[in-house]
Design an enzyme around this catalytic site. Structure first.
Site, short mmCIF file in Angstrom:
data_model
loop_
_atom_site.label_atom_id
_atom_site.label_comp_id
_atom_site.label_asym_id
_atom_site.label_seq_id
_atom_site.Cartn_x
_atom_site.Cartn_y
_atom_site.Cartn_z
N GLY A 152 -4.85 -4.30 5.94
CA GLY A 152 -4.20 -5.36 5.17
C GLY A 152 -4.81 -6.73 5.39
N ARG A 153 -5.16 -7.04 6.64
CA ARG A 153 -5.69 -8.37 6.93
C ARG A 153 -7.15 -8.51 6.52
NH1 ARG A 153 -4.48 -5.27 11.12
NH2 ARG A 153 -5.99 -4.75 12.75
N LYS A 209 0.83 -1.21 0.00
CA LYS A 209 0.00 0.00 0.00
C LYS A 209 0.87 1.26 0.00
CE LYS A 209 -3.63 0.23 2.76
NZ LYS A 209 -4.48 0.47 3.96
N LYS A 220 9.33 -2.88 12.93
CA LYS A 220 9.85 -2.30 11.69
C LYS A 220 10.84 -1.18 11.99
CE LYS A 220 5.64 -3.14 8.95
NZ LYS A 220 4.54 -2.48 8.20
N GLU A 271 -3.56 -9.92 15.20
CA GLU A 271 -3.20 -8.54 14.87
C GLU A 271 -4.36 -7.60 15.17
OE1 GLU A 271 -0.20 -7.66 11.61
OE2 GLU A 271 -2.04 -6.89 10.69
N GLU A 301 10.23 -5.74 3.56
CA GLU A 301 10.32 -7.09 2.98
C GLU A 301 9.85 -7.10 1.53
OE1 GLU A 301 9.46 -7.56 7.42
OE2 GLU A 301 8.76 -6.30 5.77
N HIS A 310 -2.36 -36.82 14.39
CA HIS A 310 -1.15 -37.58 14.66
C HIS A 310 -0.01 -36.68 15.14
CE1 HIS A 310 -2.81 -41.29 12.87
NE2 HIS A 310 -3.48 -40.43 12.12
#
Length: 563
Positions: free
Chosen positions: A288-289, A226, A525, A374, A232, A405
């Site tokens: 974002g999420r 954005k 960050k 978040e 990253e 398992h």
């Protein structure tokens, strides 16, 4: 699923009962729930079922193409009535209306929260500061559809005129988890001649492995940031640019044919070399999420096609309308959120497992980790006061039957209370229908076993050796919710995602937190920017860190030959 009407007690009118207390713990309903939890602590699921022959139907809701079974939760009608009273005293209905109407409920950033506008119909009007945002949403969707169609049809070609066969989404957080999860979930609806990959980790190994063996002339990158400042994402984008140009003798004009952007930063995008005509925008009222159904989902739309993407939006919208209009006693996401609050704040649960019995949903737990943790991992209320109760469940999980398992031993015989969401699908995609039957037999068996366990007497009656009985007893009384989907397709995936979005919103309203900021993410960050320079500089005279961090930096520099 029915609950008695909320009881406002003797505290005056509903408006008076919603007068903001110092803490949510001071609400009358909260206090009643604490007392109720003490009584319910001695009540088992076996007793609840034995005392109510109609429990299975009374504590279930069938809607939205699914059957939501809440019966195996440690709740009764009184629990739901008190939770409804708590929701009323917290103003849940008013907060829902405020979100849908565009009020700026993200108080710390003074922003509206309008991810619901991303799936609104063209006929809907949603105003923000007097401006209808819906036409802009559909303008972006149309642009996305045109691009996706061009790539899928072969009309969009790379620098040398070759058809695009590999699409790589570069993003992180919501710009990665959402499209990655949805693409895996909807793999049967994808174009198998088009390869879609995802790169998010700043660890260069992910980029190297993802691009290994790919032809740059047939590869398109969709870079999603954005702000166009995410470390990253821009680091991986720069690496992708170098990788691409190396194949074209450094011809920078190739960037325009092999990169598109999802961003709001036109200047940064054009400086990178991406044609601004190939930039797909979104808005600061989309977190974002909550963005997989925005332009962030461009790679997904390329993968599944515009028609299927539109169907997914329809599933989101179905749940939006359900959440906005359905009474609490049948409101699936609201019930999920309130039951989560019940376990988190009144029964002492510290985490919740999400267990999808579909390999296609293998990335769902990771997606829901971000959505929940978040959003509601907050330590202050909306007005900045310190909370004095638990917020934000820890979400974890793995697809069944693999998890059986791995960690189900702890679920069945451990000492922790861990509510579980089981997600199952009736209609199989695979032609291996017998295996699908076995898969779902495991779902129903696990929820039964967790609820009722196996007693000493049952083991003795079955002939178990006496010395083994203490080790084989499963006490049961472990709560589960089962969401049984009719099928897994684009519409039902949109439904499933939106269910959890609104579940998280419900929790946030009760906890009185801002579910739409994430300042804790920003701290990491900021610190990383400083330390990155200290790791790479030729010489570092001094560092302003604690002793542990300073020593770690020094040891890393020594290991990299930087003194």
């Amino acid at each position: 699923m029915s609950t008695p009407a909320p009881d406002n007690g003797t505290h005056g009118s509903p408006a008076a009962s919603r007068a903001e207390p110092r803490s949510r713990k001071d609400l009358p309903a909260w206090r009643k729930l604490e007392e109720h939890a003490d009584r319910m602590g001695e009540t088992t699921l076996r007793v609840l079922f034995d005392s109510d022959p109609e429990r299975a139907s009374a504590f279930a809701v069938e809607d939205l193409g699914m059957y939501a079974d809440f019966a195996k939760n440690r709740i009764n009608a009184e629990t739901l009535a008190l939770l409804a009273e708590l929701a009323e005293q917290c103003g849940l209905k008013e907060k829902i209306d405020a979100m849908f109407s565009g009020e700026k409920i993200n108080v710390s950033e003074d922003r509206a929260v309008l991810h619901t506008a991303l799936r609104a119909s063209r006929q809907t009007t949603i105003e923000l500061d007097g401006h209808d945002v819906v036409p802009e949403v559909h303008e972006v969707l149309e642009k996305m559809a045109g691009f996706a169609t061009a790539v899928r049809s072969g009309q969009w070609k790379g620098h040398t005129g070759q058809r695009i066969r590999n699409v790589i989404n570069i993003g992180i957080g919501g710009s990665d988890l959402g499209p990655r999860m949805a693409y895996q979930a909807l793999h049967p609806f994808t174009d198998r001649d088009l390869r879609l990959e995802f790169v998010s980790n700043i660890d260069g190994a992910e980029f190297a492995e993802t691009t290994h063996g790919l032809d740059p002339a047939e590869t398109l990158f969709i870079v999603s940031s954005k702000s166009w400042r995410t470390l990253e994402t821009l680091t991986n984008a720069a690496t992708a640019r170098e990788w691409t140009l190396a194949a074209f003798d450094g011809d920078a004009s190739a960037v325009a044919r092999h990169f598109v952007a999802v961003s709001t930063n036109t200047e940064g995008v054009t400086e990178f070399g991406i044609d601004s005509a190939n930039m797909f925008g979104f808005w600061d009222w989309v977190g974002g999420r909550y963005s997989v159904d925005s332009a962030v989902g461009l790679s997904l739309m390329v993968g599944i096609g515009p028609e299927n993407f539109t169907e997914m939006l329809g599933g989101f919208h179905d749940v939006d309308e359900h959440f906005r209009t359905t009474p609490l006693e049948r409101n699936i996401p609201a019930l999920m959120g309130l039951i989560s609050v019940w376990y988190n704040n009144f029964m002492g649960a510290q985490s919740q497992a999400v267990l999808p019995y579909s390999n296609y949903l293998s990335h769902l737990p990771a997606y829901l980790q971000q959505l929940e943790m978040e959003s509601n991992g907050k330590h202050v209320t909306l007005d900045g006061a310190q909370v004095d109760y638990q917020t934000g469940q820890i979400i974890w999980g793995q697809p069944g039957t693999n998890g059986q398992h791995a960690f189900y031993q702890l679920l069945h015989q451990g000492t922790k209370l861990i509510p579980c969401d089981f997600i199952a699908v009736v209609e199989p995609f695979s032609h291996l229908e017998h295996q699908h039957d076995l898969l779902n037999a495991s779902v129903f068996a696990q929820t039964e076993g967790l609820a009722f366990g196996r007693s000493e007497q049952e083991l003795r009656d079955a002939g178990s050796p006496e010395e083994q009985i203490p080790h084989r007893v499963c006490k049961g009384n472990q709560p589960t919710t089962t969401l049984l989907l009719d099928r897994l397709d684009p519409r039902s995936l949109g439904t499933l995602i939106a269910l959890y979005e609104h579940k998280v919103f419900t929790e946030g309203v009760v906890w009185d937190v801002d579910s739409f900021d994430q300042w804790g993410v920003e701290l990491g960050k900021l610190l990383a920017d400083t330390i990155a320079g200290e790791l790479t500089a030729e010489h570092v005279a001094s560092m302003d860190h604690d002793g542990s961090t300073t020593e770690l930096i020094r040891r890393y520099r020594t290991g990299r030959g930087r003194g």
